[in-house]
Design a protein around this motif. Structure first.
Motif, PDB file in Angstrom:
ATOM      1  N   SER A  96     -21.319 -12.686   5.262  1.00 55.82           N
ATOM      2  CA  SER A  96     -20.120 -12.741   6.095  1.00 55.82           C
ATOM      3  C   SER A  96     -19.084 -11.738   5.597  1.00 55.82           C
ATOM      4  CB  SER A  96     -19.542 -14.145   6.085  1.00 55.82           C
ATOM      5  OG  SER A  96     -19.158 -14.506   4.784  1.00 55.82           O
ATOM      6  N   SER A  97     -18.218 -11.351   6.513  1.00 59.84           N
ATOM      7  CA  SER A  97     -17.182 -10.381   6.192  1.00 59.84           C
ATOM      8  C   SER A  97     -16.025 -11.032   5.460  1.00 59.84           C
ATOM      9  CB  SER A  97     -16.634  -9.757   7.479  1.00 59.84           C
ATOM     10  OG  SER A  97     -17.609  -9.009   8.136  1.00 59.84           O
ATOM     11  N   ILE A  98     -15.350 -10.235   4.652  1.00 58.19           N
ATOM     12  CA  ILE A  98     -14.092 -10.628   4.032  1.00 58.19           C
ATOM     13  C   ILE A  98     -13.008 -10.109   4.970  1.00 58.19           C
ATOM     14  CG2 ILE A  98     -12.546 -10.292   2.067  1.00 58.19           C
ATOM     15  CD1 ILE A  98     -15.123  -9.755   0.394  1.00 58.19           C
ATOM     16  N   THR A  99     -12.171 -11.015   5.462  1.00 62.85           N
ATOM     17  CA  THR A  99     -11.135 -10.606   6.404  1.00 62.85           C
ATOM     18  C   THR A  99      -9.841 -10.306   5.666  1.00 62.85           C
ATOM     19  OG1 THR A  99     -10.569 -12.917   6.847  1.00 62.85           O
ATOM     20  CG2 THR A  99     -12.161 -11.870   8.317  1.00 62.85           C
ATOM     21  N   VAL A 100      -9.170  -9.240   6.106  1.00 62.15           N
ATOM     22  CA  VAL A 100      -7.966  -8.747   5.435  1.00 62.15           C
ATOM     23  C   VAL A 100      -6.848  -8.583   6.464  1.00 62.15           C
ATOM     24  CG1 VAL A 100      -6.972  -6.804   4.147  1.00 62.15           C
ATOM     25  CG2 VAL A 100      -9.318  -7.521   3.703  1.00 62.15           C
ATOM     26  N   PHE A 101      -5.639  -8.955   6.050  1.00 59.02           N
ATOM     27  CA  PHE A 101      -4.437  -8.723   6.839  1.00 59.02           C
ATOM     28  C   PHE A 101      -3.524  -7.828   6.013  1.00 59.02           C
ATOM     29  CE2 PHE A 101      -0.313  -9.403   8.668  1.00 59.02           C
ATOM     30  CZ  PHE A 101      -0.567  -9.597  10.019  1.00 59.02           C
ATOM     31  N   ILE A 102      -3.033  -6.738   6.613  1.00 60.50           N
ATOM     32  CA  ILE A 102      -2.204  -5.758   5.909  1.00 60.50           C
ATOM     33  C   ILE A 102      -0.746  -5.916   6.328  1.00 60.50           C
ATOM     34  CG2 ILE A 102      -1.735  -3.297   5.573  1.00 60.50           C
ATOM     35  CD1 ILE A 102      -4.721  -2.794   6.230  1.00 60.50           C
ATOM     36  N   VAL A 103       0.141  -6.006   5.333  1.00 64.79           N
ATOM     37  CA  VAL A 103       1.584  -6.052   5.592  1.00 64.79           C
ATOM     38  C   VAL A 103       2.203  -4.840   4.888  1.00 64.79           C
ATOM     39  CG1 VAL A 103       3.684  -7.429   5.519  1.00 64.79           C
ATOM     40  CG2 VAL A 103       1.451  -8.585   5.530  1.00 64.79           C
ATOM     41  N   PRO A 115      -6.607 -14.936   7.413  1.00 60.04           N
ATOM     42  CA  PRO A 115      -7.409 -13.947   6.675  1.00 60.04           C
ATOM     43  C   PRO A 115      -7.786 -14.467   5.293  1.00 60.04           C
ATOM     44  CG  PRO A 115      -5.098 -13.384   6.579  1.00 60.04           C
ATOM     45  CD  PRO A 115      -5.209 -14.549   7.519  1.00 60.04           C
ATOM     46  N   ASP A 116      -8.844 -13.905   4.741  1.00 62.98           N
ATOM     47  CA  ASP A 116      -9.249 -14.238   3.372  1.00 62.98           C
ATOM     48  C   ASP A 116      -8.316 -13.587   2.358  1.00 62.98           C
ATOM     49  OD1 ASP A 116     -11.641 -15.662   4.155  1.00 62.98           O
ATOM     50  OD2 ASP A 116     -12.535 -13.697   4.565  1.00 62.98           O
ATOM     51  N   VAL A 117      -7.816 -12.398   2.691  1.00 61.81           N
ATOM     52  CA  VAL A 117      -6.982 -11.612   1.780  1.00 61.81           C
ATOM     53  C   VAL A 117      -5.770 -11.089   2.545  1.00 61.81           C
ATOM     54  CG1 VAL A 117      -6.895  -9.529   0.346  1.00 61.81           C
ATOM     55  CG2 VAL A 117      -8.994 -10.871   0.445  1.00 61.81           C
ATOM     56  N   ILE A 118      -4.614 -11.136   1.891  1.00 61.94           N
ATOM     57  CA  ILE A 118      -3.407 -10.537   2.444  1.00 61.94           C
ATOM     58  C   ILE A 118      -3.001  -9.414   1.490  1.00 61.94           C
ATOM     59  CG2 ILE A 118      -0.989 -10.875   3.059  1.00 61.94           C
ATOM     60  CD1 ILE A 118      -1.802 -13.896   3.454  1.00 61.94           C
ATOM     61  N   CYS A 119      -2.927  -8.220   2.009  1.00 56.61           N
ATOM     62  CA  CYS A 119      -2.516  -7.059   1.226  1.00 56.61           C
ATOM     63  C   CYS A 119      -1.101  -6.715   1.669  1.00 56.61           C
ATOM     64  CB  CYS A 119      -3.481  -5.898   1.498  1.00 56.61           C
ATOM     65  SG  CYS A 119      -3.091  -4.406   0.604  1.00 56.61           S
ATOM     66  N   THR A 120      -0.117  -6.992   0.810  1.00 55.75           N
ATOM     67  CA  THR A 120       1.271  -6.775   1.199  1.00 55.75           C
ATOM     68  C   THR A 120       2.029  -5.917   0.198  1.00 55.75           C
ATOM     69  OG1 THR A 120       3.343  -7.860   1.832  1.00 55.75           O
ATOM     70  CG2 THR A 120       2.080  -8.930   0.104  1.00 55.75           C
ATOM     71  N   ASN A 121       2.920  -5.144   0.737  1.00 56.86           N
ATOM     72  CA  ASN A 121       3.895  -4.433  -0.070  1.00 56.86           C
ATOM     73  C   ASN A 121       4.973  -5.450  -0.406  1.00 56.86           C
ATOM     74  OD1 ASN A 121       5.900  -2.744  -1.096  1.00 56.86           O
ATOM     75  ND2 ASN A 121       5.530  -1.156   0.434  1.00 56.86           N
ATOM     76  N   LEU A 122       5.523  -5.425  -1.574  1.00 53.23           N
ATOM     77  CA  LEU A 122       6.567  -6.384  -1.925  1.00 53.23           C
ATOM     78  C   LEU A 122       7.924  -5.987  -1.360  1.00 53.23           C
ATOM     79  CD1 LEU A 122       5.509  -7.216  -5.574  1.00 53.23           C
ATOM     80  CD2 LEU A 122       5.088  -8.519  -3.491  1.00 53.23           C
ATOM     81  N   GLN A 123       8.103  -4.720  -1.033  1.00 54.13           N
ATOM     82  CA  GLN A 123       9.360  -4.253  -0.460  1.00 54.13           C
ATOM     83  C   GLN A 123       9.148  -3.922   1.010  1.00 54.13           C
ATOM     84  OE1 GLN A 123      10.707  -1.034  -2.921  1.00 54.13           O
ATOM     85  NE2 GLN A 123      11.096  -2.358  -4.658  1.00 54.13           N
ATOM     86  N   ILE A 124       9.266  -4.963   1.839  1.00 53.41           N
ATOM     87  CA  ILE A 124       9.107  -4.809   3.281  1.00 53.41           C
ATOM     88  C   ILE A 124      10.361  -5.310   3.975  1.00 53.41           C
ATOM     89  CG2 ILE A 124       6.589  -4.808   3.437  1.00 53.41           C
ATOM     90  CD1 ILE A 124       6.668  -7.828   3.793  1.00 53.41           C
ATOM     91  N   GLN A 137      -0.081   2.052   5.875  1.00 57.08           N
ATOM     92  CA  GLN A 137      -0.864   1.037   6.579  1.00 57.08           C
ATOM     93  C   GLN A 137      -2.187   1.630   7.069  1.00 57.08           C
ATOM     94  OE1 GLN A 137       0.021  -1.021  10.615  1.00 57.08           O
ATOM     95  NE2 GLN A 137       1.441  -1.910   9.125  1.00 57.08           N
ATOM     96  N   GLN A 138      -2.132   2.817   7.636  1.00 57.16           N
ATOM     97  CA  GLN A 138      -3.346   3.479   8.128  1.00 57.16           C
ATOM     98  C   GLN A 138      -4.276   3.850   6.975  1.00 57.16           C
ATOM     99  OE1 GLN A 138      -4.377   3.865  11.382  1.00 57.16           O
ATOM    100  NE2 GLN A 138      -6.269   4.339  10.310  1.00 57.16           N
ATOM    101  N   ARG A 139      -3.707   4.306   5.888  1.00 55.52           N
ATOM    102  CA  ARG A 139      -4.517   4.667   4.713  1.00 55.52           C
ATOM    103  C   ARG A 139      -5.256   3.443   4.166  1.00 55.52           C
ATOM    104  NH1 ARG A 139      -8.083   7.203   2.549  1.00 55.52           N
ATOM    105  NH2 ARG A 139      -7.904   7.751   0.356  1.00 55.52           N
ATOM    106  N   LEU A 140      -4.545   2.321   4.055  1.00 60.58           N
ATOM    107  CA  LEU A 140      -5.197   1.083   3.602  1.00 60.58           C
ATOM    108  C   LEU A 140      -6.315   0.681   4.556  1.00 60.58           C
ATOM    109  CD1 LEU A 140      -2.081  -0.969   2.496  1.00 60.58           C
ATOM    110  CD2 LEU A 140      -3.972  -0.257   1.013  1.00 60.58           C
ATOM    111  N   VAL A 148      -9.284   2.909   3.925  1.00 57.79           N
ATOM    112  CA  VAL A 148      -9.990   2.554   2.685  1.00 57.79           C
ATOM    113  C   VAL A 148     -10.840   1.306   2.896  1.00 57.79           C
ATOM    114  CG1 VAL A 148      -9.674   1.756   0.302  1.00 57.79           C
ATOM    115  CG2 VAL A 148      -8.359   3.702   1.147  1.00 57.79           C
ATOM    116  N   PHE A 149     -10.239   0.272   3.491  1.00 55.72           N
ATOM    117  CA  PHE A 149     -10.990  -0.972   3.721  1.00 55.72           C
ATOM    118  C   PHE A 149     -12.171  -0.753   4.660  1.00 55.72           C
ATOM    119  CE2 PHE A 149      -6.876  -3.307   2.673  1.00 55.72           C
ATOM    120  CZ  PHE A 149      -7.316  -3.673   1.407  1.00 55.72           C
ATOM    121  N   SER A 150     -12.030   0.139   5.626  1.00 56.60           N
ATOM    122  CA  SER A 150     -13.105   0.351   6.595  1.00 56.60           C
ATOM    123  C   SER A 150     -14.327   1.035   5.983  1.00 56.60           C
ATOM    124  CB  SER A 150     -12.594   1.149   7.793  1.00 56.60           C
ATOM    125  OG  SER A 150     -12.320   2.479   7.424  1.00 56.60           O
ATOM    126  N   THR A 151     -14.201   1.577   4.781  1.00 58.72           N
ATOM    127  CA  THR A 151     -15.354   2.204   4.139  1.00 58.72           C
ATOM    128  C   THR A 151     -16.320   1.177   3.550  1.00 58.72           C
ATOM    129  OG1 THR A 151     -14.274   2.436   1.977  1.00 58.72           O
ATOM    130  CG2 THR A 151     -14.017   4.266   3.539  1.00 58.72           C
TER     131      THR A 151
END
Length: 76
Positions: free
Chosen positions: A2-9, A50-59, A16-19, A22-25
């Motif tokens: 199964s896939s690991i699902t990620v949400f980007i903040v 999502p399984d993982v949340i990737c967030t910047n702390l300064q948003i 955001q596009q770079r992340l 990277v994840f799409s590879t």
């Protein structure tokens, strides 16, 4: 497998596009959503779960620490 699902903040569209790039590879990782501020993320994350949340702390509108605090209260 199964896939690991990620949400980007991330407020920076380029970061955001770079992340996302990277994840799409990695075939086992699927980005299921993104937000450019904490309030938007707080609305979407409980629904998407999502399984993982990737967030910047300064948003904008709600920093990453407050986002994590509120998410843990709503959907630990």
């Amino acid at each position: 497998m199964s896939s690991i699902t990620v949400f980007i903040v991330e407020s920076c569209v380029i970061a955001q596009q770079r992340l996302n790039d990277v994840f799409s590879t990695v075939s086992e990782i699927k980005v299921i959503g993104s937000a450019n501020n904490g309030i938007s993320a707080l609305k979407q994350i409980p629904q998407l779960q999502p399984d993982v949340i990737c967030t910047n702390l300064q948003i904008p509108k709600m920093d990453g620490f407050e986002l994590i605090r509120q998410l843990l209260a709503v959907c630990p």
